[in-house]
Write an enzyme that holds these catalytic residues in place. Structure first.
Site, PDB file in Angstrom:
ATOM      1  N   HIS A 175     -26.128  16.429  15.315  1.00 27.21           N
ATOM      2  CA  HIS A 175     -24.824  17.047  15.071  1.00 27.21           C
ATOM      3  C   HIS A 175     -24.349  17.641  16.401  1.00 27.21           C
ATOM      4  CE1 HIS A 175     -22.038  20.145  13.539  1.00 27.21           C
ATOM      5  NE2 HIS A 175     -22.039  19.512  12.382  1.00 27.21           N
ATOM      6  N   ASP A 187     -33.160  21.344  13.730  1.00 30.60           N
ATOM      7  CA  ASP A 187     -31.935  21.651  13.003  1.00 30.60           C
ATOM      8  C   ASP A 187     -32.182  21.334  11.530  1.00 30.60           C
ATOM      9  OD1 ASP A 187     -29.515  21.546  11.713  1.00 30.60           O
ATOM     10  OD2 ASP A 187     -28.590  20.106  13.082  1.00 30.60           O
ATOM     11  N   GLN A 231     -29.679  20.193   6.912  1.00 39.09           N
ATOM     12  CA  GLN A 231     -29.678  19.266   5.779  1.00 39.09           C
ATOM     13  C   GLN A 231     -31.056  19.115   5.152  1.00 39.09           C
ATOM     14  OE1 GLN A 231     -26.881  18.214   4.546  1.00 39.09           O
ATOM     15  NE2 GLN A 231     -25.590  18.878   6.241  1.00 39.09           N
ATOM     16  N   LYS A 237     -24.859  26.215   3.052  1.00 36.11           N
ATOM     17  CA  LYS A 237     -25.280  24.896   2.562  1.00 36.11           C
ATOM     18  C   LYS A 237     -26.419  24.998   1.543  1.00 36.11           C
ATOM     19  CE  LYS A 237     -24.148  22.481   6.901  1.00 36.11           C
ATOM     20  NZ  LYS A 237     -22.783  21.995   6.772  1.00 36.11           N
ATOM     21  N   CYS A 243     -18.989  15.304  12.837  1.00 34.45           N
ATOM     22  CA  CYS A 243     -19.488  16.018  14.021  1.00 34.45           C
ATOM     23  C   CYS A 243     -20.690  15.291  14.607  1.00 34.45           C
ATOM     24  CB  CYS A 243     -19.838  17.469  13.711  1.00 34.45           C
ATOM     25  SG  CYS A 243     -18.418  18.421  13.212  1.00 34.45           S
TER      26      CYS A 243
END
Lengths: 409, 148
Positions: free
Chosen positions: A125, A202, A205, A228, A367
Site C-alpha cells: 500500500h 503492515d 488486512q 478496519k 493506493c
C-alpha cells in the site's frame, strides 16, 4: 467456547446494515476500506463522552482517573488481541499510516546509512512505500522492490534474491489490500532476521480477518488500523519490540511525552508508549477500539474465518463465469477480497453502477499504483467481504456484475 | 434505473466503445495533460491550430466511460472551430455540468448527453477533465489537475 455463528443475529448488531441505498437494501462490500461498527462500539463511544470524559494522565479528579483507567485498559486489550505480553509495547496512533510514518522516520534517524537497502514488495500500500521513500531520500538509502507473480503472490525467489546483508529494513504487507493475498510472513521474517534486517509488517488486512500472534510471527514492528476491525476511525496501533521503542526517537513532541521540560537544563522524554503519544490522544477512539476487539472475541475468531472463507468460496466461481471478467489475484491463500476487471469497462463505471443497485465496492487503484502498473491496468473493482455479509449479498453482486457485462458488451 | 440510464446513454456507451480521434498528434501546436489524482483518470489532448482555427484535435490516455466519451465527443465537436469558439463551447459544457440547472444552449447538441452526470456528483469531474485539459492546451498550459 464460542457461541454458534448466526449471520442474521450478527447483522442485527450493526445498525448501518439496515440502510437502504438508491432504493435497495445496502450491500456493503467495501470492508477492506473500512468495516462497519457494532452497537457495542457506538455505545462505548457514547458512554465515554457521557460518563467518563476527562483528560488522561494529568488530573487528580474523578473523570481524569476513570478516563485514564479506561484508556490503559484499551491498551491492555490490544496487547491481548495481538498476543503481546507487555502493553507498553502498544502505541496508539491515528491509524496504520501514522504508525508506518513513525517507524520509517525513526529508523531513518537511528539506523539507515547511505547505501543501506530497504526491501519492499510491489504489492505494498502507498502507506508502506512513501514513508520509506522519504526516509531513504533523507539518509541516502536505497529502495529495492521485490516482484509479484502474474497470479498475485509474492515472487519469493525474487524476494530472497534481493534480500542481502545490506538490507536494513523489510517492509511487508501481511495480506494485500488490493489482491487479498496472504503472504508467508513467518518464513520471510525468518530469512530477513538471518541477514539482520528489521521487519515492519503492515497488518491492516490481516488483523481484521484472522488471528495474529506477534511473538509467533517474530517481526519487529506491526501496524493496523482500528476502523478496519470494527473500531472507530482515527485510532490505530503500532506495536514495536521494546528494545526498538527504547531506541527510536519521538515522532511528535509536546505534552504528555516528556519527563521534564526546562529552558535551562533541556528536556527529557518519558519511555514508550508515552514517548510516542504527544498531546491528548484519541481517548474515545482507543476505548471504542477496545470494545470492537471485545466484540470480535465474543463472536470467535475461528467463526469469522470460516464465515468469510465460505463467502469467498461462494462468490469466486460465480464471478469467474461472468463474460470478460478477470480476477486479479486469483490465489488459494487469501482473505475475503475479490479484485476484478471487466473487459472494456473501467472500474469506476462498475463502481457507479453497483452503487445504483445499493452495492458498495471500491473502484480504483486501492493506493497500490505500482501493483496496478505491474498488471497494466488503471485499477480494479474490489469486493471485500466481512463476516456479517451474506451469500444473498454475494449473489446480488454477481447479478449486478452480469448486468454490467451485458450493458457494455 | 432512470438516473443511471441518463448517465450511461447509448451515445455515451458508443463513444466509450468506439472513441473518435483517439490517437496522438506527434508534432501538434498545443498539447496538455490532465489528470485526476483521486481516481487516476489521465487524458492528453492534442490540438493543431492554424491561424486560430482548430484543424485537428485528438486525445489519448485512460479513464472511465464518462471521461472517454466526454473527450471523444469533445474532439468531434471542436474540430474545425476557432480557438475562441472551442473555449466558449468548453465553458458552456462546464456551466452545464457544474453550474445551476438551466436549459443547456442548443449549440451543445449531442453534448447535452453529458449532463446525466449531474445526478452523480462523484462523476462530474470525469466529464469535466477533458474540457479542462482542452482549455489548458488552448491557453498554452501543459498540465492541469482536476478535482472539481
Amino acid at each position: 467456547m464460542t457461541r454458534s455463528f448466526d449471520v442474521h443475529r450478527v447483522r442485527a448488531d450493526f445498525p448501518i446494515l439496515n440502510l437502504h441505498v438508491n432504493g435497495h437494501p445496502l450491500t456493503y462490500l467495501d470492508n477492506a476500506a473500512t468495516s462497519q461498527k457494532p452497537r457495542t462500539v457506538l455505545q462505548a463511544l457514547n458512554n465515554y463522552y457521557e460518563q467518563q470524559n476527562g483528560n488522561i494522565h494529568r488530573g487528580v479528579h474523578y473523570l481524569s482517573q476513570i478516563a485514564t483507567d479506561a484508556y490503559d485498559r484499551a491498551r491492555e486489550r490490544v496487547a491481548h488481541f495481538l498476543g503481546v505480553a507487555d502493553p507498553r509495547e502498544i502505541i496508539f496512533v491515528r491509524g496504520a499510516t501514522e504508525g508506518l510514518n513513525l517507524v520509517a522516520h525513526g529508523l531513518g534517524e537511528i539506523l539507515l546509512k547511505p547505501g543501506d537497502e530497504i526491501l519492499l514488495t510491489r504489492m505494498e500500500h502507498h502507506a508502506n512505500i512513501v514513508p520509506w521513500q522519504i526516509a531513504a531520500q533523507r539518509r541516502g538509502a536505497k529502495i529495492v522492490v521485490a516482484d509479484v507473480t502474474p497470479e498475485g503472490t509474492l515472487d519469493l525467489e525474487d524476494f530472497y534474491r534481493k534480500l542481502n546483508p545490506h538490507t536494513r529494513v523489510v517492509g511487508l504487507v501481511h495480506a494485500s489490500n488490493a489482491l487479498g493475498t496472504i503472504n508467508p510472513v513467518e518464513e520471510i521474517i525468518r530469512h530477513a532476521r538471518e541477514v539482520g534486517a528489521v521487519v515492519v509488517l503492515d497488518g491492516c488486512q490481516s488483523a481484521p480477518h484472522f488471528p495474529v500472534n506477534i511473538p509467533k510471527l517474530g517481526c519487529d514492528f506491526f501496524v493496523f488500523s482500528g476502523h478496519k476491525v470494527c473500531g472507530p476511525t482515527g485510532i490505530g496501533v503500532l506495536w514495536g519490540k521494546s528494545d526498538w521503542l527504547d531506541r527510536l526517537p519521538p515522532y511528535q513532541t509536546g505534552g504528555d511525552m516528556i519527563a521534564k521540560v526546562s529552558f535551562e537544563r533541556g528536556t527529557t522524554f518519558r519511555e514508550a508508549p508515552e514517548k510516542f503519544e504527544a498531546g491528548t490522544p484519541d481517548i474515545a477512539g482507543a476505548i471504542g477500539l477496545g470494545a470492537a476487539l471485545d466484540y470480535l472475541e465474543t463472536l470467535g475468531a475461528d467463526n469469522l474465518v470460516t464465515a468469510e472463507k465460505a463467502l469467498l468460496d461462494h462468490v469466486t466461481p460465480q464471478l469467474r463465469e461472468v463474460p470478460g471478467l478477470k480476477i486479479i489475484g486469483d490465489t488459494k491463500h487469501k482473505t475475503s477480497i475479490v479484485s476484478f476487471t471487466l473487459d472494456g469497462v473501467h472500474p469506476h463505471d462498475i463502481g457507479t453502477i453497483l452503487d445504483n443497485d445499493g452495492i458498495a465496492v471500491r473502484a480504483g487503484h486501492h493506493c497500490a499504483q505500482p501493483l496496478m502498473d505491474y498488471y497494466k491496468i488503471p485499477g480494479t473493482a474490489r469486493a471485500s467481504f466481512a463476516f456479517y455479509n451474506t451469500t444473498q449479498e454475494a449473489d446480488a453482486l454477481v447479478a449486478s456484475v452480469r448486468k454490467i457485462s451485458k450493458m457494455f458488451a | 434505473m432512470s438516473e443511471l440510464s441518463d448517465l450511461y446513454q447509448e451515445i455515451i456507451l458508443d463513444h466509450n466503445k468506439r472513441p473518435r480521434n483517439f490517437r496522438e498528434i506527434p508534432s501538434c501546436t498545443c498539447v496538455a495533460e490532465g489528470n485526476n489524482p483521486l481516481c487516476g483518470d489521465e487524458v492528453k489532448v492534442f490540438v493543431q491550430l492554424e491561424s486560430e482555427k482548430i484543424t485537428d484535435v485528438a486525445f489519448s490516455g485512460h479513464g472511465c466511460a464518462i471521461s472517454r466519451a466526454s473527450a471523444s465527443m469533445m474532439t468531434a465537436k471542436t474540430k474545425g472551430r476557432t480557438r475562441e469558439e472551442a473555449r466558449e463551447m468548453s465553458q458552456a459544457v462546464r456551466a452545464m455540468l457544474l453550474g445551476p440547472e438551466v436549459e443547456p444552449p442548443r449549440t451543445l447538441g449531442d453534448l447535452v448527453a453529458l449532463s446525466g452526470v449531474r445526478k452523480f456528483p462523484a462523476r462530474i469531474k470525469c466529464a469535466v477533465l477533458p474540457w479542462h485539459t482542452l482549455e489548458a492546451a488552448l491557453d498554452g498550459e501543459s498540465a492541469v489537475t482536476t478535482e472539481e
